[in-house]
Write a protein that holds these residues in place. Structure first.
Motif, PDB file in Angstrom:
ATOM      1  N   HIS A  67       0.827  -1.204   0.000  1.00 40.86           N
ATOM      2  CA  HIS A  67       0.000   0.000   0.000  1.00 40.86           C
ATOM      3  C   HIS A  67       0.868   1.263   0.000  1.00 40.86           C
ATOM      4  O   HIS A  67       1.898   1.302   0.666  1.00 40.86           O
ATOM      5  N   ASP A  69       0.583   3.940   1.550  1.00 38.37           N
ATOM      6  CA  ASP A  69       0.709   4.636   2.845  1.00 38.37           C
ATOM      7  C   ASP A  69       1.830   4.092   3.726  1.00 38.37           C
ATOM      8  O   ASP A  69       2.146   4.694   4.744  1.00 38.37           O
ATOM      9  N   ASP A  99      -1.164   8.078  -2.762  1.00 41.22           N
ATOM     10  CA  ASP A  99      -1.957   8.716  -1.716  1.00 41.22           C
ATOM     11  C   ASP A  99      -1.257   9.986  -1.279  1.00 41.22           C
ATOM     12  O   ASP A  99      -0.312   9.938  -0.486  1.00 41.22           O
ATOM     13  N   ARG A 102      -2.740  11.213   2.802  1.00 42.94           N
ATOM     14  CA  ARG A 102      -2.165  10.735   4.065  1.00 42.94           C
ATOM     15  C   ARG A 102      -0.715  11.145   4.223  1.00 42.94           C
ATOM     16  O   ARG A 102      -0.242  11.389   5.334  1.00 42.94           O
ATOM     17  N   HIS A 131      -5.372   2.077  -5.483  1.00 43.37           N
ATOM     18  CA  HIS A 131      -5.808   3.015  -4.444  1.00 43.37           C
ATOM     19  C   HIS A 131      -5.337   4.392  -4.873  1.00 43.37           C
ATOM     20  O   HIS A 131      -4.154   4.588  -5.131  1.00 43.37           O
ATOM     21  N   THR A 132      -6.242   5.358  -4.987  1.00 47.22           N
ATOM     22  CA  THR A 132      -5.817   6.720  -5.325  1.00 47.22           C
ATOM     23  C   THR A 132      -6.552   7.715  -4.455  1.00 47.22           C
ATOM     24  O   THR A 132      -7.772   7.626  -4.297  1.00 47.22           O
ATOM     25  N   ARG A 133      -5.784   8.596  -3.839  1.00 46.37           N
ATOM     26  CA  ARG A 133      -6.407   9.613  -2.983  1.00 46.37           C
ATOM     27  C   ARG A 133      -5.662  10.931  -3.166  1.00 46.37           C
ATOM     28  O   ARG A 133      -4.436  10.977  -2.982  1.00 46.37           O
TER      29      ARG A 133
END
Ligand code: ZN
Ligand code: ZN
Length: 259
Positions: A67, A69, A99, A102, A131-133
């Motif tokens: 991940h 993060d 990300d 975070r 996962h994209t933020r």
């Protein structure tokens, strides 16, 4: 009457709070017609636990990935990922991505890590779990630069605009909807769901996080993916059977095309 069958395309059943409850979690899945779940790896240390879930239970599958993060962890190579990914119950690479919410500062290492996952996925010909933020532009750009369309995958827990969804779909990616779609303040996401064609949608819980209404704030579990499907049916004005049938067949087309 049609037998419903849902798939939770993204959950973390090895996490504390769920791992100890596995028997009741599996019972609740059966009682809610959630036939399968994809257990997502977030780092190589936890990966053996994730794989064990898939090895011990016929209706669980696993992924391998690190991940974005996780900042201070030992480096890994594309070859390592490829080795793990050869396992027959490993059906995808991830979760991976970017990300910028975070973590901040110089995140070149995150982009490099993301590229390694795409290269590994192409070597083993298995799809990506993204996962994209707060990083949609770079996420799409890197997927394009690394030619991720060769393997495709899923944009998990999607909360971006329809424009981003279109760019992802153009690369052969599916759009996965989580319990967020049931939240009161998620009208933008509901509009995206209305527009994304049913043959590009997946559903997920991201358990133990993001429990849908009426369980918001509690520990999530795969059985609750049904509430996500119900919300999609309401938004699109179609039956729950149609949502179940499409999202389940999309899941198998993407992750288990040989079945
Ligand atoms: Zn995620
Ligand atoms: Zn996740």
């Amino acid at each position: 009457m049609m037998q419903l069958n849902f798939v939770d395309s993204h959950c973390h059943l090895n996490f504390p709070g769920l791992a100890e409850q596995l028997a009741s979690i599996r019972e609740n899945m059966a009682n809610n017609q959630v036939g399968h779940a994809l257990c997502i790896s977030v780092n190589l240390q936890d990966y053996p636990q994730v794989l064990a879930l898939a090895e011990q239970h016929e209706n669980f599958y696993a992924t391998v990935g690190i991940h974005p993060d996780y900042e201070d962890i030992p480096e890994f190579t594309v070859e390592q990922l490829v080795d793990f990914a050869h396992h027959p119950k490993v059906v995808g690479i991830g979760e991976t991505g970017l990300d910028y919410f975070r973590l901040t500062g110089d995140l070149e290492w995150q982009r490099e890590r993301f590229r390694k996952h795409i290269r590994a996925a192409k070597q083993v010909n298995k799809p990506l779990i993204i996962h994209t933020r707060a990083a949609a532009v770079d996420t799409i750009r890197i997927l394009q630069e690394e030619q991720a369309e060769q393997v495709g995958g899923v944009m998990h827990c999607f909360t971006e605009s329809y424009q981003v969804a279109q760019q992802a779909m153009a690369l052969g990616f599916y759009i996965s909807i989580s319990g967020i779609v049931t939240f009161k303040n998620a009208s933008d996401l509901r509009e995206v769901v209305r527009q994304v064609p049913l043959d590009r949608l997946l559903i997920e819980t991201d358990s133990p996080y993001l429990a849908p209404v009426p369980f918001r704030g509690k520990t999530n579990q795969p059985a609750y993916v049904r509430y996500v499907a119900e919300e999609i049916a309401k938004i699109k004005g179609i039956s729950l059977e149609q949502v179940a049938q499409s999202t389940t067949s999309n899941f198998f087309k993407l992750f288990l095309p040989h079945l």
